[in-house]
Design an enzyme around this catalytic site. Structure first.
Site, PDB file in Angstrom:
ATOM      1  N   LYS A   1      38.169  37.552  43.903  1.00  0.00           N
ATOM      2  CA  LYS A   1      36.710  37.682  44.028  1.00  0.00           C
ATOM      3  C   LYS A   1      36.325  37.015  45.322  1.00  0.00           C
ATOM      4  CE  LYS A   1      36.454  35.560  39.949  1.00  0.00           C
ATOM      5  NZ  LYS A   1      35.509  35.897  38.902  1.00  0.00           N
TER       6      LYS A   1
ATOM      7  N   LYS B   1      36.549  44.339  33.929  1.00  0.00           N
ATOM      8  CA  LYS B   1      37.623  45.243  34.382  1.00  0.00           C
ATOM      9  C   LYS B   1      38.988  44.760  33.898  1.00  0.00           C
ATOM     10  CE  LYS B   1      34.781  46.127  38.402  1.00  0.00           C
ATOM     11  NZ  LYS B   1      34.485  45.724  39.801  1.00  0.00           N
TER      12      LYS B   1
END
Ligand code: GL4
Length: 836
Positions: A567, A682
């Site tokens: 991220k 996800k």
């Protein structure tokens, strides 16, 4: 004048109207035609790049046929439309998505085989469309996929940046930024040189009273920049709807360059004007959750808002409906505060150009807009200085002041006893210089405000918008928990898992209704199913291991526990907590005897993510991870027990490969700081478990999958303020394990300790704002639990299968239906396959 072919001449059009390819042979014919003509190549010089280009052009033609048909039918139906205004759309690659959404991938694979190419090689030729930073931009992309799939008449509006998010290289362990010039070859966009809007900046406002005694404001003598539309077709999955993403590109209003200047010999000046205009849409600002108040950014925002609103109003006016119908035809969603100038811009159009009275116009504005808040981090809340807006957008500043005046008078009337509330809620912050608080303007100018996960939506009501809840009542504020598109994040990223699920659920319907996944629970004990599920996970780990070997030269064992944190790099996301935990693990391994070391659960710690170029602390964390990686991976004592990997240039296409390969992924933000998170969804959807804090959507994921199937740790958001207070007064004890980690860093175990002193000191001496030390022990304990749990592979498998079965809630389709019903009040329009 509407250009239209008279009825008598339409027969030829109908006969020769472009058709979508339907068979492998028709597909091959299209590819070869494009390679030989559009690309001017031949079978003697067709490489993979050309094969990609030919395939992409074949699909582009197909999409545009469906796009045209969709637009025509939506125009005929004249329904209420949704306009999603977002400065970021992190689309990733388009070809695979187009093939899957149109259901033509198998045909294309066979066709490419005939022509001598492998599908994977062709797909990987495409560059990502990287017009976004992280979660906020990717959410917008998922929303477009869902809007089209659910047949909502919807357009996205954004900027056509010449440079998307930079490409990250790691050199000597440091991040280096490389420009991402992605437009060299982009078959997915259609330039619309005939669709332009002139946008004004600077200038002055002239006021006068007309014959009827009405006050008129004219904004004049400004500088004009032209917006040119570029359209990208957005195909829905398993539907004929193909929606539009319109990207604006800036150019000088007089075309190429100024001929008057050019002819009088001022070559440089004429070119400089042109370049200055083009600069507006040149580059995406690379900050995530951080606003820096740069003039060019404000220019981008207005340029995009003005062009988009002109376009929307132009479309509305064609219907010749009364203005009061505008909010029944148009819903505009503001993706964060970046498009907030659209509010005063619509008010300006209505009162200055269309001659409406203020109140009537303002009521239309409020009914039209909805605003989504994506963060409570103070450094991300947009404020623009009054002098800057005055200079750039003098008329808008007046309108903002008038909006504020009306609002404050309303507050004063309704809350006469709360005088100090006025300065708290004013759009104008009385600082030096004065600032315009964009989030307040967005709240005041919208009919609904939503957060992106339950905790976050509660937090905005009790913190940043507390006074506004009192003023407007709680109904103006709502929650729409984020979601992800299962088309890209399951079907495309993990085709084998998608196929396995389809084989049990009787087809791919679950991709359009993800709640059907719950039927998988009855296969939790099915031996065959379990075996296949486990094999798929292993194969995905092998694929990632292979990539790690190629990209980083590191050998990792696919049987190890893969622990992934990918991220944007940010202190609040706490990659530092993760790497300190890795160092702790390393020290423990070093303490052990070789025999004991053999008994521990081998682990690969995988990191990836970009740091904003000016975010020094985030860059330091990247450097530390790479230094630790170097030391640990080359330590002969350690072997497979621990490997540390930093994956360069994390982006959407890499995420598609990385996500299906996790056993554990980390979502470990300080409680109350991560508004939602979407990669958490996800990973679980792809059969990985989560270690996470009670933050953002982790909480709802826990509610869905069950507490036994997630590893939660750390302090709760309601305790954060108190804990920070204790740090402030030096009233805390550093956890001994963390102390030892710091000591090791200070001794230079990972290179020059001076490089990391600010990082360590931010925790030891400077208040530990992100509460790394407070959560460290609980983090380590939970990692221990994970090691133990992973040893029981059968139970682990049960957890992962159960979790996948319970992830139906997190489809972005559910999210879009909620927006449509609660905020936009729009209905789907079914697009027919054949022209009527
Ligand atoms: C973000 C949030 O940080 C993230 O938690 C959320 O999932 C995302 C989409 O709502 O929006 N806000 C900003 S700013 N950047 C993000 O990614």
């Amino acid at each position: 004048i509407e250009a239209s072919i008279p009825e008598g001449q339409r027969a030829a059009w109908r006969k020769y109207s472009a058709q979508e390819f339907k068979t492998k042979d028709e597909f091959d014919a299209e590819v070869v035609k494009h390679i030989e003509t559009t690309l001017a190549r031949s079978l003697f010089n067709c490489d993979e790049a050309a094969a990609y280009a030919g395939t992409a052009l074949a699909f582009r033609d197909r999409l545009i046929i469906e796009w045209n048909r969709t637009q025509q039918q939506q125009t005929n139906a004249d329904p209420k439309r949704v306009y999603y205004l977002s400065l970021e759309f992190l689309m990733g690659r388009a070809l695979d998505n187009a093939m899957l959404n149109t259901g033509m991938k198998d045909i294309a694979s066979e066709g490419l085989k005939d022509l001598g190419f492998r599908m994977e090689d062709v797909i990987s030729q495409e560059r990502d469309a990287a017009l976004g930073n992280g979660g906020l931009g990717r959410l917008a992309a998922c929303f477009l996929d869902s809007l089209a799939t659910l047949n909502y008449p919807a357009w996205g509006y954004a900027l056509r940046y010449r440079y998307g998010i930079f490409k990250q290289e790691i050199i000597d362990g440091y991040q280096v930024e490389i420009p991402d010039y992605w437009l060299d070859f982009n078959p997915w966009e259609f330039p619309r040189h005939d669709v332009t809007v002139d946008v004004q900046f600077y200038g002055n406002v002239r006021k006068y009273t007309d014959d009827s005694g009405k006050q008129i404001s004219v904004w004049e003598n400004g500088e004009i920049v032209t917006a040119v539309a570029y359209d990208a077709p957005i195909p829905g999955y398993g539907t004929k709807t193909t929606n539009n993403l319109r990207l604006w590109s800036s150019k000088a209003s007089h075309g190429e360059f100024d001929f008057t200047k050019f002819n009088s010999g001022e070559y440089e000046a004429s070119v400089a004007d042109q370049q200055r205009a083009e600069t507006i849409s040149a580059v995406l600002y690379p900050n995530d959750s951080l606003e820096r108040g740069k003039e060019l950014r404000l220019k981008q925002q207005y340029f995009w808002c003005a062009a988009s609103l002109f376009d929307i109003v132009r479309r509305f006016k064609k219907s010749k409906k009364a203005w009061k119908e505008f909010p029944n035809q148009v819903a505009i969603q503001l993706n964060d505060t970046h498009p907030t100038l659209a509010i005063p811009e619509l008010q300006r159009i209505l009162i200055d150009q269309e001659g409406l009275e203020w109140d009537e116009a303002w009521s239309i504005v409020q009914k039209t807009f909805g605003y989504t808040n994506h963060t409570v981090l103070p450094e991300a809340l947009e404020k623009w200085s009054v002098p800057l807006i005055q200079h750039l957008l003098p008329r808008h500043l007046q309108i903002i002041y008038d909006i504020n005046l009306n609002f404050l008078q309303y507050v004063e009337r309704n809350f006469p006893k709360e005088r100090d509330m006025l300065s708290r809620v004013s759009i104008i912050e009385e600082s030096q210089p004065k600032m315009v608080r964009m989030a307040y303007l967005a709240v005041i100018g919208s009919h609904k405000v939503n957060g992106v996960a339950e905790l976050h939506s509660d937090l905005i009501k009790t913190t940043i918008f507390k006074d506004f809840v009192k003023i407007y009542g709680p109904d103006k504020f709502t929650n729409v928990t984020n979601g992800i598109t299962p088309r890209r994040w399951l079907h495309q990223a993990n085709p084998r898992l998608s196929e396995l699920i389809a084989s049990k659920l009787g087809g791919y319907d679950f991709l359009r209704d993800l709640t059907q996944l719950h039927k998988l629970e009855s296969y939790v004990d099915d031996k065959e199913f379990r075996k296949e599920f486990q094999e798929i996970k292993y194969a995905n780990k092998v694929r990632l291991a292979k990539y790690i070997k190629e990209a980083n030269g590191i050998s990792v064992n696919p049987s190890s526990l893969f622990d992934i944190q990918v991220k944007r790099m940010h202190e609040y996301k706490r990659q530092q907590l993760n790497i300190f935990g890795v160092i702790h693990r390393y020290l423990e391994l070093k303490d052990m005897s070789p025999e004991d070391r053999k008994k521990v659960q081998p682990r690969v710690s995988i990191f990836g993510g970009k740091a904003a170029p000016g975010y020094w602390m985030a860059k330091t964390v990247i450097h530390l991870i790479n230094q630790v990686s170097k030391v640990v991976n080359s330590d002969k004592d350690i072997g497979d027990a621990l490997k540390v990997v930093f994956l360069e240039d994390y982006n959407v296409s890499k995420a598609e490969m990385i996500t299906p390969a996790s056993d554990i992924s980390e979502h470990i933000s300080t409680a109350g700081t991560e508004a939602s998170g979407t990669s958490n969804m996800k990973f679980v959807l792809n059969g990985g478990l989560i270690i996470g804090t009670c933050d953002g959507a982790n909480i709802e994921i826990t509610r869905e999958v069950g507490e036994d199937n997630i590893f939660l740790f750390g302090n709760l958001s309601e305790d954060v303020e108190d804990l920070r207070h204790h740090h402030f007064y030096g009233d805390f004890q550093l956890d001994p394990s963390l102390d030892r980690v710091f000591k090791t860093i200070r001794e230079g175990a990972f290179g020059d300790a001076g490089q990391f002193s600010a990082l360590v000191n931010s925790i030891v001496d400077h208040g530990d704002y992100y509460l790394v030390s407070d959560d460290f022990k609980s983090y380590l304990d939970t990692q221990k639990l994970i090691d133990e749990a992973y040893k029981n592979q059968e139970e682990w498998l049960t957890k992962t299968i159960t979790s996948v079965a319970r992830m139906g809630f997190f489809s972005s389709d559910r999210c879009i239906d909620e927006y449509a019903e609660m905020i936009w009040n729009v209905e789907p329009v079914k697009v027919q396959g054949q022209e009527s």
